[in-house]
Design an enzyme around this catalytic site. Structure first.
Site, PDB file in Angstrom:
ATOM      1  N   HIS A 306       0.847  -1.188   0.000  1.00  0.00           N
ATOM      2  CA  HIS A 306       0.000   0.000   0.000  1.00  0.00           C
ATOM      3  C   HIS A 306       0.878   1.231   0.000  1.00  0.00           C
ATOM      4  CE1 HIS A 306      -3.178   2.812   1.068  1.00  0.00           C
ATOM      5  NE2 HIS A 306      -3.990   1.875   0.624  1.00  0.00           N
ATOM      6  N   ASP A 363      -7.962  -5.559   0.359  1.00  0.00           N
ATOM      7  CA  ASP A 363      -8.487  -6.374  -0.736  1.00  0.00           C
ATOM      8  C   ASP A 363      -8.048  -7.820  -0.685  1.00  0.00           C
ATOM      9  OD1 ASP A 363      -9.952  -4.386  -1.878  1.00  0.00           O
ATOM     10  OD2 ASP A 363      -8.232  -3.575  -2.947  1.00  0.00           O
TER      11      ASP A 363
HETATM   12  N1  CMC Z   1       4.046  -7.539  -4.964  1.00  0.00           N
HETATM   13  C1  CMC Z   1       5.385  -7.522  -5.159  1.00  0.00           C
HETATM   14  N2  CMC Z   1       6.139  -6.416  -5.049  1.00  0.00           N
HETATM   15  C2  CMC Z   1       5.534  -5.274  -4.720  1.00  0.00           C
HETATM   16  C3  CMC Z   1       4.139  -5.210  -4.484  1.00  0.00           C
HETATM   17  C4  CMC Z   1       3.396  -6.401  -4.610  1.00  0.00           C
HETATM   18  N3  CMC Z   1       2.083  -6.396  -4.413  1.00  0.00           N
HETATM   19  N4  CMC Z   1       3.794  -3.936  -4.167  1.00  0.00           N
HETATM   20  C5  CMC Z   1       4.922  -3.212  -4.211  1.00  0.00           C
HETATM   21  N5  CMC Z   1       5.972  -4.026  -4.536  1.00  0.00           N
HETATM   22  C6  CMC Z   1       7.379  -3.615  -4.624  1.00  0.00           C
HETATM   23  C7  CMC Z   1       7.616  -2.854  -5.915  1.00  0.00           C
HETATM   24  O1  CMC Z   1       8.033  -3.710  -6.965  1.00  0.00           O
HETATM   25  C8  CMC Z   1       8.716  -1.887  -5.505  1.00  0.00           C
HETATM   26  O2  CMC Z   1       9.941  -2.606  -5.519  1.00  0.00           O
HETATM   27  P1  CMC Z   1      11.319  -1.811  -5.873  1.00  0.00           P
HETATM   28  O3  CMC Z   1      11.504  -0.806  -4.776  1.00  0.00           O
HETATM   29  O4  CMC Z   1      12.340  -2.896  -5.870  1.00  0.00           O
HETATM   30  O5  CMC Z   1      11.123  -1.190  -7.223  1.00  0.00           O
HETATM   31  C9  CMC Z   1       8.385  -1.566  -4.033  1.00  0.00           C
HETATM   32  O6  CMC Z   1       7.627  -2.707  -3.562  1.00  0.00           O
HETATM   33  C10 CMC Z   1       7.534  -0.305  -3.861  1.00  0.00           C
HETATM   34  O7  CMC Z   1       6.410  -0.404  -4.726  1.00  0.00           O
HETATM   35  P2  CMC Z   1       5.738   0.835  -5.463  1.00  0.00           P
HETATM   36  O8  CMC Z   1       4.948   0.359  -6.620  1.00  0.00           O
HETATM   37  O9  CMC Z   1       6.791   1.874  -5.718  1.00  0.00           O
HETATM   38  O10 CMC Z   1       4.785   1.364  -4.326  1.00  0.00           O
HETATM   39  P3  CMC Z   1       3.501   2.255  -4.527  1.00  0.00           P
HETATM   40  O11 CMC Z   1       3.266   2.922  -3.245  1.00  0.00           O
HETATM   41  O12 CMC Z   1       3.635   3.120  -5.733  1.00  0.00           O
HETATM   42  O13 CMC Z   1       2.338   1.195  -4.858  1.00  0.00           O
HETATM   43  C11 CMC Z   1       0.513  -0.282  -4.655  1.00  0.00           C
HETATM   44  C12 CMC Z   1       1.363   0.784  -3.962  1.00  0.00           C
HETATM   45  C13 CMC Z   1      -0.715  -0.571  -3.812  1.00  0.00           C
HETATM   46  C14 CMC Z   1       0.029   0.254  -6.018  1.00  0.00           C
HETATM   47  C15 CMC Z   1       1.373  -1.557  -4.846  1.00  0.00           C
HETATM   48  O14 CMC Z   1       1.792  -2.052  -3.598  1.00  0.00           O
HETATM   49  C16 CMC Z   1       0.625  -2.651  -5.623  1.00  0.00           C
HETATM   50  O15 CMC Z   1       0.624  -2.626  -6.861  1.00  0.00           O
HETATM   51  N6  CMC Z   1      -0.041  -3.626  -4.901  1.00  0.00           N
HETATM   52  C17 CMC Z   1      -0.840  -4.618  -5.543  1.00  0.00           C
HETATM   53  C18 CMC Z   1      -2.194  -4.020  -5.920  1.00  0.00           C
HETATM   54  C19 CMC Z   1      -3.103  -3.846  -4.720  1.00  0.00           C
HETATM   55  O16 CMC Z   1      -3.258  -4.743  -3.903  1.00  0.00           O
HETATM   56  N7  CMC Z   1      -3.762  -2.659  -4.650  1.00  0.00           N
HETATM   57  C20 CMC Z   1      -4.764  -2.400  -3.627  1.00  0.00           C
HETATM   58  C21 CMC Z   1      -4.397  -1.278  -2.717  1.00  0.00           C
HETATM   59  S1  CMC Z   1      -5.504  -1.255  -1.287  1.00  0.00           S
HETATM   60  C22 CMC Z   1      -7.013  -0.767  -1.958  1.00  0.00           C
HETATM   61  C23 CMC Z   1      -7.061   0.697  -2.201  1.00  0.00           C
HETATM   62  O17 CMC Z   1      -6.910   1.483  -1.236  1.00  0.00           O
HETATM   63  O18 CMC Z   1      -7.258   1.078  -3.369  1.00  0.00           O
END
Ligand code: CMC
Length: 425
Positions: A306, A363
């Site tokens: 998140h 989720d």
């Molecule tokens: N599985 C594997 N690696 C992950 C995941 C994951 N679910 N989420 C983040 N990472 C890694 C990502 O690859 C990155 O690695 P690195 O630093 O080596 O490049 C690091 O963790 C940080 O990730 P980010 O994408 O820069 O973080 P963000 O804050 O931009 O993204 C997120 C947050 C929710 C979009 C992401 O964690 C994700 O895609 N999760 C899966 C989708 C999901 O479950 N979304 C629902 C969110 S809760 C409902 C809502 O409030 O909408």
């Protein structure tokens, strides 16, 4: 106490003092509004460190795993309140008295029907449309039907728009489902609760009586509570930005629905269940964990991570409990729950997930609960949209009521060509 400031040293200029603003909780913010005059913008794509507004609605401490609406922790609201009471709280900033609560619920339940003409719009969609695609269209279309109270400078008009959205969203949503099933639309029943009425409109048919199962009704209500608001997330920020131009509130909510649809936001619950089905068996979990950790593989563990929570998502803790309660109550032995629990256990002990602070989010478990209730996967994000509507309206209302409100207009770091000469023909 005198105003604290941050000092910014820019090349060739005198130091600039920027005021530090303090909230009641959370990070202080540096007020950079005067920076443009010094010839600089700040750069923060994805808004990693930008407070886009001032708000009194929801507070999140992502490091401590805290979520509070108007000061009340989410677990207490889920345990002791109900969705419409939480709606009143979000919209009005305080808990309702008994009389206010009853009046609020009566008004919501008495405005659930749609203009009959609106139901004709559905037949323009293909039957195999995704219900979120239908929702984007029909929610925006409300603007064409309810334009009698659209002077946004009038508090009464804003209130009418809020009640209409809150009351009619479950009706629009259930109709989006019924249409894709080729079943007749079910009219709302005002004697039922908000959640009970939604279940009725989803699952009843004109051929037989439908009795709402109280366990499912309470579970649905809690799911609505858990998704009601979440501060300045992508869809709420979208609604605020759309609304900042003075746009029609129904159209603003349609923009929010579009933003919610993505798998990184509200679409994650559907994607998460797809993923659990694809994993299929606990034996396959290591393969998926390896994929999630592989830098060259775009796969992510859905329902994990998140932007704000770098600790447990407090909504996930409540959702996990609801999941067990519902499956126990319905005596459902869902193998996907075993997959989910083992996936959670393995991921939480894996150094990759620990270092990156990736915990299960709301989720991760919601798909299993919704599936147990009988909700099809394509409707998961729609249910998120129903629940989040109150958050969107609360933020929209707060924004338009704030003195000195301005249109949202970010600036940019331009890296394209300049001053080219168009070739003569
Ligand atoms: N599985 C594997 N690696 C992950 C995941 C994951 N679910 N989420 C983040 N990472 C890694 C990502 O690859 C990155 O690695 P690195 O630093 O080596 O490049 C690091 O963790 C940080 O990730 P980010 O994408 O820069 O973080 P963000 O804050 O931009 O993204 C997120 C947050 C929710 C979009 C992401 O964690 C994700 O895609 N999760 C899966 C989708 C999901 O479950 N979304 C629902 C969110 S809760 C409902 C809502 O409030 O909408």
């Amino acid at each position: 106490m005198s105003q604290q400031t941050a000092i910014l040293h820019l090349p060739g200029q005198d130091p600039i003092e920027l005021p530090i603003l303090k909230g009641t909780a959370g990070n202080d913010v540096i007020d950079i509004r005067t920076l443009g005059a010094a010839g600089y913008f700040t750069y923060d794509p994805g808004f990693l460190a930008t407070a886009s507004c001032e708000s009194e609605i929801t507070f999140i401490d992502g490091d401590k795993g805290i979520l509070e609406h108007r000061g009340y922790p989410i677990d207490q609201l889920a345990e002791h309140s109900d969705y419409l009471e939480v709606c009143f709280l979000l919209l009005n900033g305080k808990l309702p008295s008994k009389a206010e609560n009853a009046k609020f619920k009566k008004i919501v339940s008495e405005h659930t029907m749609l203009h009959e003409q609106l139901s004709k719009l559905y037949s323009g969609f293909r039957r195999d449309s995704h219900p979120m695609a239908i929702m984007c269209g029909v929610s925006g279309a409300l603007a064409a039907f309810y334009h009698d109270a659209m002077d946004l400078s009038k508090e009464k008009h804003r209130e009418i728009a809020a009640f209409r959205l809150l009351s009619k969203m479950p009706t629009l949503a259930a109709m989006s489902y019924k249409y894709t099933q080729g079943q007749p639309f079910m009219y709302p029943k005002n004697s039922l609760s908000y959640a009970g009425n939604f279940l009725q409109m989803m699952f009843a048919t004109p051929c037989e009586d439908y009795v709402v199962n109280p366990v499912l009704e309470r579970a649905m209500d809690k799911i609505f509570i858990l998704h009601a608001d979440h501060e300045q997330n992508a869809s709420t920020s979208t609604v605020r930005l759309a609304g900042s131009s003075g746009a029609n509130p129904f159209a603003c909510i349609a923009a929010g629905i579009a933003s919610l649809w993505g798998p990184a936001h509200g679409g994650a619950n559907e994607a998460c269940l797809d993923m659990l089905i694809e994993v299929g068996h606990v034996d396959n979990i290591p393969e998926f964990i390896a994929k999630a950790k592989d830098k060259d593989d775009p796969f992510r563990l859905m329902g994990f991570g998140h932007r704000v929570y770098k600790n447990h998502d407090p909504r996930a803790t409540v959702m996990r409990k609801i999941c067990h309660e519902v499956l126990d109550d319905l005596k459902i032995d869902d193998p996907l729950l075993d997959v989910a629990m083992e996936l959670e256990r393995i991921a939480l002990s894996d150094p990759y997930f620990i270092e990156k602070k990736l915990y299960p989010n709301v989720d991760f478990y919601s798909g299993i609960v919704l599936r147990a209730i009988g909700i099809p996967r394509s409707m998961f994000t729609v249910i998120f949209a129903i629940a989040r509507t109150v958050g969107w309206i609360s933020h929209w209302k707060e924004m338009v009521e704030q003195p000195g409100q301005k249109i949202g207009r970010p600036r940019q770091l331009y890296t394209g060509e300049v001053d080219l000469t168009f070739p003569k023909k």
